[in-house]
Design an enzyme around this catalytic site. Structure first.
Site, mmCIF file in Angstrom:
data_model
loop_
_atom_site.group_PDB
_atom_site.id
_atom_site.type_symbol
_atom_site.label_atom_id
_atom_site.label_comp_id
_atom_site.label_asym_id
_atom_site.label_seq_id
_atom_site.Cartn_x
_atom_site.Cartn_y
_atom_site.Cartn_z
ATOM 1 N N LYS A 24 0.844 -1.192 0.000
ATOM 2 C CA LYS A 24 0.000 0.000 0.000
ATOM 3 C C LYS A 24 0.885 1.248 0.000
ATOM 4 C CE LYS A 24 -3.743 -0.742 2.460
ATOM 5 N NZ LYS A 24 -4.347 -0.964 3.795
ATOM 6 N N ARG A 94 -3.159 3.167 8.466
ATOM 7 C CA ARG A 94 -3.490 1.983 7.659
ATOM 8 C C ARG A 94 -2.342 0.993 7.628
ATOM 9 N NH1 ARG A 94 -4.643 4.527 1.950
ATOM 10 N NH2 ARG A 94 -5.867 2.630 1.655
ATOM 11 N N GLY A 103 -7.979 -7.725 3.999
ATOM 12 C CA GLY A 103 -8.884 -7.759 5.136
ATOM 13 C C GLY A 103 -8.293 -8.357 6.403
ATOM 14 N N MET A 105 -5.605 -7.239 8.200
ATOM 15 C CA MET A 105 -5.065 -6.334 9.204
ATOM 16 C C MET A 105 -5.878 -5.061 9.274
ATOM 17 S SD MET A 105 -1.077 -7.109 9.119
ATOM 18 C CE MET A 105 -1.061 -6.501 7.474
ATOM 19 N N ARG A 338 -3.178 -1.599 -6.683
ATOM 20 C CA ARG A 338 -2.408 -2.847 -6.639
ATOM 21 C C ARG A 338 -2.763 -3.678 -7.855
ATOM 22 N NH1 ARG A 338 -5.884 -4.882 -1.473
ATOM 23 N NH2 ARG A 338 -7.876 -4.702 -2.517
ATOM 24 N N HIS A 454 -8.069 -44.623 -4.984
ATOM 25 C CA HIS A 454 -8.336 -45.080 -6.338
ATOM 26 C C HIS A 454 -9.183 -44.070 -7.090
ATOM 27 C CE1 HIS A 454 -10.652 -47.431 -9.349
ATOM 28 N NE2 HIS A 454 -9.453 -47.934 -9.593
ATOM 29 N N SER A 749 13.499 -42.627 -17.355
ATOM 30 C CA SER A 749 12.347 -41.776 -17.057
ATOM 31 C C SER A 749 12.162 -41.789 -15.546
ATOM 32 C CB SER A 749 11.108 -42.312 -17.767
ATOM 33 O OG SER A 749 9.985 -41.564 -17.373
ATOM 34 N N THR A 752 8.874 -40.062 -10.220
ATOM 35 C CA THR A 752 9.122 -39.360 -8.957
ATOM 36 C C THR A 752 8.086 -39.654 -7.885
ATOM 37 O OG1 THR A 752 8.124 -37.424 -9.960
ATOM 38 C CG2 THR A 752 10.518 -37.495 -9.878
ATOM 39 N N CYS A 817 8.107 -38.764 -15.432
ATOM 40 C CA CYS A 817 6.710 -39.118 -15.703
ATOM 41 C C CYS A 817 5.880 -39.224 -14.428
ATOM 42 C CB CYS A 817 6.624 -40.405 -16.510
ATOM 43 S SG CYS A 817 7.240 -41.851 -15.633
ATOM 44 N N TYR A 837 12.498 -33.986 -21.413
ATOM 45 C CA TYR A 837 11.056 -33.741 -21.414
ATOM 46 C C TYR A 837 10.445 -33.987 -20.040
ATOM 47 C CZ TYR A 837 10.412 -38.818 -21.406
ATOM 48 O OH TYR A 837 10.439 -40.135 -21.056
HETATM 49 P P1 ADP Z 1 -7.947 -2.355 3.554
HETATM 50 O O1 ADP Z 1 -6.569 -2.843 3.345
HETATM 51 O O2 ADP Z 1 -8.780 -3.184 4.442
HETATM 52 O O3 ADP Z 1 -8.619 -1.993 2.245
HETATM 53 P P2 ADP Z 1 -7.395 0.437 3.831
HETATM 54 O O4 ADP Z 1 -6.278 0.922 4.665
HETATM 55 O O5 ADP Z 1 -7.147 0.400 2.367
HETATM 56 O O6 ADP Z 1 -7.801 -0.986 4.372
HETATM 57 O O7 ADP Z 1 -8.636 1.357 4.178
HETATM 58 C C1 ADP Z 1 -9.968 0.967 4.396
HETATM 59 C C2 ADP Z 1 -10.897 1.911 3.640
HETATM 60 O O8 ADP Z 1 -10.732 3.270 4.082
HETATM 61 C C3 ADP Z 1 -10.623 1.938 2.165
HETATM 62 O O9 ADP Z 1 -11.819 2.021 1.462
HETATM 63 C C4 ADP Z 1 -9.823 3.210 1.980
HETATM 64 O O10 ADP Z 1 -9.966 3.708 0.686
HETATM 65 C C5 ADP Z 1 -10.410 4.112 3.017
HETATM 66 N N1 ADP Z 1 -9.414 5.100 3.472
HETATM 67 C C6 ADP Z 1 -8.219 4.835 4.006
HETATM 68 N N2 ADP Z 1 -7.523 5.943 4.257
HETATM 69 C C7 ADP Z 1 -8.309 6.968 3.874
HETATM 70 C C8 ADP Z 1 -8.146 8.401 3.864
HETATM 71 N N3 ADP Z 1 -7.021 8.980 4.292
HETATM 72 N N4 ADP Z 1 -9.154 9.131 3.395
HETATM 73 C C9 ADP Z 1 -10.296 8.534 2.958
HETATM 74 N N5 ADP Z 1 -10.506 7.221 2.935
HETATM 75 C C10 ADP Z 1 -9.517 6.434 3.392
HETATM 76 MG MG MG Z 2 -7.639 -1.089 0.890
#
Ligand code: ADP
Ligand code: MG
Ligand code: MG
Length: 870
Positions: A24, A94, A103, A105, A338, A454, A749, A752, A817, A837
């Site tokens: 990120k 973040r 999701g 962390m 990403r 089987h 051949s 493995t 094989c 091969y």
């Molecule tokens: P996750 O990895 O779970 O997506 P994020 O850190 O990306 O967590 O953030 C969760 C949500 O909050 C995302 O939708 C992100 O776009 C939003 N968000 C994070 N930081 C900001 C910010 N500075 N301003 C507005 N929205 C934010």
């Molecule tokens: Mg995010």
């Protein structure tokens, strides 16, 4: 020397990349530096997290001061002060590791608000509702993330309040409603934590940073890392980002978007948008977002900007992106980018399109498709747009999905299957006696048995879906019913299985067909230009051979003859041979088998005209062809079964040991092979490339005798037929003594599967689902050596065999094989070993072609790295 710094602004070059800044953070920095609109902010590095972890969970020295300095810079940039009561700077905190863990962390938004600042925010924005909404969100997220308060405590209050006001949506709550909610939330906070919600912005920030570090070690994150093989010591970065507000009103909003359709790869925008909302509303699914097209109508200027930005991001990253954005008062901000997760179909389509668009090279396209993902493409799948409920789960024994009527025995499966009905054969387990039913079934479901049962092995060979070892399944054969947990179904009821996930579903689910489409062909073709390894298929029947050819196989690397012994019309004759009391009796039965084997081989040579075919002489112990003891038809058979019984059949009378003890069996097979070759040559005017292979050789003397037998029979039967005579290398002794064995062999051949069993001393059936599962869970072993070649152990034995074998015969032909021949990492290893091969099941041929091409590309340095995947 480790970098002495722990914090970088988004606009500062760091040279650390995603390892240092997390995915990120490096995305935010890169976007900032290329001029894409991103709110200002800074990243606390993964170095700091690692230091925190190894410091006994104390923030490393100097970190606080560094954060203060960067916060001051952020204040200057934004013209606002953190903790200011009149016009506060708000930030999000973040998490973001180097490897994406969606999701897993934590993130906290709106940090810096308190009882006073919320009023300041209301005044400067003229929007009290928005200010209150932001504060109540902070108390909830901070309470959950930093102090571990259960989310439902807050959510319940929100739901209750909406109910009391008679409104459906959060946005329908007024400023006064939200003020009331803030009061309730603060009360909950105090009850749970024992002190009031922290009013000091710096304290909020310090504790939030610490909480994000801690979330790296949360149990769910640990489980996730174990599941996906991510190292535990990478740590997470922390991003501190100026808040931008999508919840300011109707000119604001938040959304997620893909630069191409992640399920098909089709170009064009794909995503969702929510007006007057903060980011977490979309992700959490609290409100139902709208398609991006609605954004175009509502916020046309920001939408234009979004299109342009996405185009730039794709051009910059040269890959399909998945982004998060927010619009504040018509102004667009990017909050994340990403590489997009996508289906195999989308990977392939997007890669071909990007080559045509001039975004990436052909080599890039080949390198970035994940071969492991191709499996998805080559089998029917559950229609992702359909809805279904999983009734039970078993092992994902053979990929693909199938719907059909439940049948409980092989005869019924055969009858109904031949009559054109789609049936799922449901059994406690299957045996070789069920083969006719397996052939006709659309899918197989068993209660017992593991990945090598089987049912599983046969299904994979046939490319048919199979769910094995489904604990929740029981069968009442008298009542002709099955139970799936609490649910009882009758024979004839419809069931759907997904062998790719192990899901069992009651009723029919629509399927989408396998897509060996032009795009995949195009990419495989580009890959073929670089590939050094040839790819053959393991195929026992002309149908499999034809399928393999269609997928681009360059020959057959393993044709097992035992399946030919199992067919309906053969088994009685095979049993006659086994039951015979002397050689004469055996020869009489073998004479009956000879024409049948010959016609099998003719059909296979025909299907593979012009390509090499390796035929393995009979390998399994003879008792596998007899019924279980309790089904023996008379006393004579019972005693023969007992006689042949072995306590370790895997190490018993099998392979060339059979050929040495009952040479007439191999004689018949060699005769059938050379006769078939002669006949096909006469018919086609072109000789098939025949390779006769002796299994389970440990000693040169074994192969010397078997070669002598082979040569004698061939000379006598069809002196004009040319062929190679070689051996499987599947015992450690054979690897070590490969120089001697090579004296007798035209080719090796590597088998493995057996080599792994014998080198590790693991009997596969006793390992998988038992101690091996324990090993994998406990981290004694990282990978199942039956799935991914144990390169350092078994691989070293192979290397020894290659070196010693070629020291005797420099032009010795070498192949593999075992099932590893279709596993991407193992294919790469075979490339490196210099094999000629790999051979794998027909359905894995495309995957092996791709993996072999990637290995060649990686070696030549034509692409940065290969096998990256989506
Ligand atoms: P996750 O990895 O779970 O997506 P994020 O850190 O990306 O967590 O953030 C969760 C949500 O909050 C995302 O939708 C992100 O776009 C939003 N968000 C994070 N930081 C900001 C910010 N500075 N301003 C507005 N929205 C934010
Ligand atoms: Mg995010
Ligand atoms: Mg073997």
């Amino acid at each position: 020397m480790p970098d002495p710094r722990f914090v970088y602004d988004f606009d500062e070059p760091s040279h650390g990349g995603r390892e240092l800044l997390g995915g990120k953070g490096s995305g935010l920095a890169e976007m900032t530096q290329m001029g894409v609109p991103v709110p200002a902010g800074f990243t606390i590095t993964t170095d700091a997290c690692r230091a925190y972890m190894s410091n006994g969970k104390a923030l490393p020295e100097g970190l606080d001061e560094e954060i203060d300095a960067h916060l001051a810079a952020l204040e200057n940039k934004t013209g606002k002060r953190f903790g200011d009561a009149a016009d506060p700077l708000l930030v999000s905190v973040r998490s973001g590791a180097a490897v994406s863990m969606p999701g897993m962390m934590d993130t906290i938004l709106n940090l810096g608000l308190n009882d006073e600042a919320v009023q300041g925010l209301a005044r400067v924005t003229g929007n009290e509702r928005f200010a209150n909404d932001s504060y109540r969100r902070l108390i909830q997220m901070y309470g959950e993330v930093v102090d571990g308060i259960a989310a439902h405590r807050f959510e319940q209050e929100l739901t209750d309040l909406k109910e009391m006001r008679g409104v459906a949506q959060d946005v329908d709550l007024s400023a006064a409603d939200l003020a009331e909610l803030i009061g309730t939330y603060k009360q909950i906070y105090e009850e749970e934590v024992g002190s009031g919600f922290p009013q000091d912005a710096r304290e909020q920030l310090r504790r939030a940073v610490r909480a994000v570090f801690e979330s790296w070690d949360a149990p769910r994150a640990q489980v996730y890392r174990r599941t996906y093989g991510i190292a535990d010591d990478l740590g997470t970065a922390v991003n501190v980002v100026q808040m931008v507000f999508g919840n300011k009103g109707d000119e604001s909003g938040t959304g997620v978007a893909f630069t191409r359709d992640p399920s098909t790869g089709e170009p064009g925008l794909y995503g969702e948008f929510l007006a007057n909302a903060q980011g977490e509303d979309v992700v959490a699914g609290i409100r139902t977002p709208q398609p991006l097209a609605r954004m175009e109508q509502k916020l046309p200027r920001a939408f234009e900007q979004l299109l342009e930005t996405m185009r730039r991001l794709e051009e910059h990253y040269r890959d399909m992106q998945d982004i998060e954005f927010t619009v504040e008062d018509n102004e667009l901000y990017l909050l994340q980018t990403r590489s997009a997760k996508r289906t195999a179909a989308a990977s392939v389509k997007a890669a071909v399109d990007m080559v045509e668009e001039g975004l990436i090279s052909r080599e890039d396209a080949v390198a970035r498709i994940d071969p492991g993902q191709l499996d998805q493409l080559l089998h029917p799948m559950l229609d992702p747009t359909a809805e279904w409920e999983v009734a039970a789960k078993g092992l994902n024994a053979s990929p693909g999905a199938a719907s059909g009527k439940i049948v409980l025995d092989a005869d019924t499966a055969e009858q109904r299957g031949k009559a054109g009905e789609k049936v799922i054969l449901v059994r406690w387990e299957t045996t070789p006696d069920d083969i006719h039913g397996l052939i006709q079934a659309a899918g197989i479901l068993t209660a017992h048995g593991g990945m090598t049962s089987h049912a599983a092995v046969v299904a994979r060979g046939m490319g048919k879906p199979c769910v094995a070892g489904c604990d929740a399944l029981s069968i009442d054969i008298d009542a002709r019913t099955i139970a799936l947990g609490d649910e009882t179904l009758s024979e004839g009821d419809v069931l759907t299985i997904d062998g790719g996930t192990g899901a069992v579903i009651v009723g029919e689910v629509p399927l989408v067909p396998p897509q060996v489409n032009d795009d995949l062909e195009t990419i495989l073709g580009w890959g073929d230009e670089h590939r050094r390894l040839k790819v053959r298929a393991n195929a026992d029947t002309p149908e499999d051979a034809a399928k393999a050819r269609e997928f681009g196989a360059q020959g057959i690397g393993l044709c097992r003859t035992e399946h030919m012994f199992m067919a309906d019309d053969r088994l009685p004759v095979v049993r006659e041979m086994i039951m015979a009391s002397n050689e004469e009796g055996r020869r009489a039965a073998l004479d009956k088998l000879l024409p049948m084997q010959q016609s099998d081989f003719e059909a296979i040579f025909q299907a593979m005209a012009g390509l090499p075919v390796t035929i393995r002489l009979l390998d399994p112990p003879l008792h596998e062809f007899l019924p279980p003891l309790e089904q023996a038809k008379d006393e004579r058979m019972r005693s023969r079964i007992k006689q042949l019984q072995e306590s370790n059949p895997m190490l018993g009378t099998r392979g060339c040991r059979l050929g040495l003890q009952w040479p007439e069996i191999y004689e018949m097979q060699v005769r059938a092979i050379v006769r078939a070759a002669g006949a096909v040559e006469e018919r086609n005017g072109e000789a098939p490339l025949v390779e006769i292979m002796h299994p389970l050789v440990a000693f040169e003397e074994e192969l010397r005798r078997m070669r002598e037998l082979t040569v004698q029979v061939a000379e006598q039967e069809a002196p004009e037929v040319e062929y190679l005579c070689g051996t499987m290398i599947e015992l450690p002794r054979a690897c070590i003594r490969a120089d001697e064995i090579a004296e007798q062999a035209d080719f090796f051949s590597f088998g493995t599967n057996d080599l792994t069993q014998t080198a590790l001393g693991f009997s596969r059936d006793d390992a998988e689902g038992k101690f091996l599962t324990h090993y994998l869970e406990d981290g004694v072993l990282e990978k199942n050596p039956f799935e991914t070649l144990d390169v350092s152990g078994v691989g070293d034995l192979m290397r020894i065999a290659v070196d010693r074998g070629r020291s005797t015969k420099p032009d010795l032909k070498l192949g593999i094989c075992g099932e590893h021949g279709g596993e991407p990492k193992s294919v790469a290893f075979c490339h490196e070993l210099g094999l000629d091969y790999v051979s794998c099941s027909p359905y894995r041929v495309p995957l092996a072609r791709l993996a072999a091409a990637q290995a060649a590309l990686a070696e030549s340095g034509a692409v940065a790295y290969a096998g990256a995947g989506g």
